[in-house]
Motif scaffolding. Sequence first.
Motif, short mmCIF file in Angstrom:
data_model
loop_
_atom_site.label_atom_id
_atom_site.label_comp_id
_atom_site.label_asym_id
_atom_site.label_seq_id
_atom_site.Cartn_x
_atom_site.Cartn_y
_atom_site.Cartn_z
N SER A 188 0.61 -1.22 -0.40
CA SER A 188 -0.06 -0.36 -0.35
C SER A 188 0.83 1.54 0.35
O SER A 188 0.53 2.84 -0.48
N ARG A 189 1.91 1.23 0.45
CA ARG A 189 3.20 2.10 0.66
C ARG A 189 3.82 2.43 -0.68
O ARG A 189 5.23 1.43 -0.92
N ASP A 213 9.18 -10.48 -12.14
CA ASP A 213 8.25 -11.97 -12.81
C ASP A 213 7.25 -12.38 -11.52
O ASP A 213 6.37 -12.99 -12.05
N THR A 214 8.10 -12.27 -10.70
CA THR A 214 6.80 -12.50 -9.38
C THR A 214 6.06 -12.09 -9.55
O THR A 214 4.53 -12.81 -8.66
N PHE A 215 5.36 -11.20 -9.80
CA PHE A 215 3.97 -10.76 -9.58
C PHE A 215 2.77 -12.26 -10.92
O PHE A 215 1.80 -11.76 -10.45
N LYS A 216 3.50 -12.36 -11.56
CA LYS A 216 3.08 -13.03 -12.20
C LYS A 216 2.85 -14.94 -11.01
O LYS A 216 2.08 -15.88 -11.34
N GLU A 256 -1.82 -9.36 -6.96
CA GLU A 256 -3.38 -10.17 -6.69
C GLU A 256 -2.73 -9.17 -4.98
O GLU A 256 -4.15 -8.87 -4.72
N VAL A 257 -2.11 -8.81 -4.78
CA VAL A 257 -1.88 -8.53 -3.38
C VAL A 257 -0.51 -6.57 -2.34
O VAL A 257 -0.68 -6.21 -1.81
N ALA A 258 -0.19 -6.84 -3.87
CA ALA A 258 0.88 -5.13 -3.85
C ALA A 258 0.27 -4.36 -4.76
O ALA A 258 -0.67 -5.18 -6.06
N ARG A 259 0.50 -3.26 -4.71
CA ARG A 259 0.20 -2.08 -5.98
C ARG A 259 1.34 -1.37 -5.84
O ARG A 259 0.79 -0.85 -7.30
N HIS A 260 2.32 -2.07 -5.88
CA HIS A 260 3.48 -0.70 -6.05
C HIS A 260 4.57 -1.37 -6.71
O HIS A 260 4.83 -2.70 -5.97
N TYR A 261 5.70 -1.43 -7.42
CA TYR A 261 6.87 -1.72 -7.71
C TYR A 261 7.92 -0.42 -7.66
O TYR A 261 7.23 -0.10 -9.16
N ASN A 262 9.11 -0.35 -7.54
CA ASN A 262 9.54 0.55 -7.52
C ASN A 262 11.23 -0.37 -8.16
O ASN A 262 11.84 -1.45 -7.55
N HIS A 320 -2.34 -2.93 -12.55
CA HIS A 320 -3.25 -1.53 -12.62
C HIS A 320 -2.20 -1.34 -10.86
O HIS A 320 -2.44 -0.55 -10.28
N VAL A 321 -1.28 -1.93 -11.25
CA VAL A 321 0.40 -1.96 -10.30
C VAL A 321 1.57 -0.51 -10.25
O VAL A 321 1.63 -0.45 -12.42
N THR A 322 1.58 0.58 -9.65
CA THR A 322 2.33 1.25 -10.50
C THR A 322 3.87 0.98 -10.17
O THR A 322 4.59 0.64 -9.26
N ILE A 323 4.05 0.90 -11.40
CA ILE A 323 5.77 0.88 -11.68
C ILE A 323 6.78 1.82 -12.05
O ILE A 323 6.24 2.88 -12.36
N ASN A 324 6.95 2.45 -10.84
CA ASN A 324 8.24 3.66 -10.73
C ASN A 324 10.22 3.65 -11.04
O ASN A 324 9.68 2.15 -10.12
N GLY A 325 10.57 4.36 -9.99
CA GLY A 325 12.24 3.75 -9.97
C GLY A 325 13.06 4.79 -8.93
O GLY A 325 11.84 5.46 -8.00
N VAL A 326 13.86 5.28 -8.55
CA VAL A 326 14.55 6.00 -8.41
C VAL A 326 15.67 7.26 -8.73
O VAL A 326 15.56 6.72 -10.02
#
Length: 345
Positions: free
Chosen positions: A155-156, A211-214, A220-226, A286-292
Amino acid sequence: MRLRAFLPSLLLLLTSCARPVPQDVTELTYATPYSPNHPFSKADQAWMAFVEQRSHGRIRIRPSWSGALLSSDMSMEELRHGVADVGLITPIYARGGAHLIRIQTGFYSGADSIESQLALYRCIAAANPEIGHELEGLKVLAVQGGSLAGVVTTSRQVNSLADLRGLRLRAPTELLSVLESLGADPVNMPMADVYSAMAKGVIDGVIAPGDTFKSLHFAEVARHYNNLAIPRGAYPARAMGMERWNRLSAQDRAILEESQAVWEAALAREIYAALEKGLEEARAQHVTINGVSRQEQARFDALYLRDSEGNARDLSRFGIDGLRAFRTARASVQGRDKIQCGGNQ
């Protein structure tokens, strides 16, 4: 207990008896803990097809899937004793005897692609005889790298290293102190438990590749990926017992030597494909994907290398010059994803 230990060998014996081998055919058993549909197994099947075709059927591979013959933590020793002819090995999980191979996987900052990871492993192995000592009794048939890990959160959203502060994250052992220095609350748990732990709010996320998203249904349980580039090391991943290798004809050994490049390319291809499928699944959910920023990445790399050097130094308690291997790796990384063996070591 004795019966349980004997069962894999009994199974192999019974299976061999059920299918007679022509006199002019060399049959090799191949054992893996994965199912036939796993990406690693698909690469294994590409290797099998190449070997059988290249030998015109003179070499035949008989697979044993899903852990029927080899264990994950004792596979190297089991191959040395002939439980299977060829098998998937995981020295990074070995109970002992592979200290440098395990620790050197933390020396790969800057080697982002699987191809550069394999090149860097070969630089390290060529310059450090201890790698060969740890692999004594085995003939390595393929080296494997992997997709870089990122930060998966429920969620964060993580936009900078500062956002890691206070997050309870599942992470591999080699990252625990790095994450602690950034204010995170890292924990180590089996990956099989991560989905439910995130769903229940026990943890805020996990350090894992896309790859773990699939593959593990994290979308199904995470909303964000950096996609902070968290290094991934290469290691010997497929091998044959040296005793069995020495019994092969020179012609058969030549084909298996030739097959190494085929196997490694197939593994890379399947790993890349799995990553793309995972990211496609993340986008579909609709998982948000961003970086640093580049500066933040450089800061993380510095912390990572600081810990890697400390881990290398700690190998002295086993009589291993880990710092030499660490310096070999750093001298061989000529730039981001550019590897050239040598330099001032």
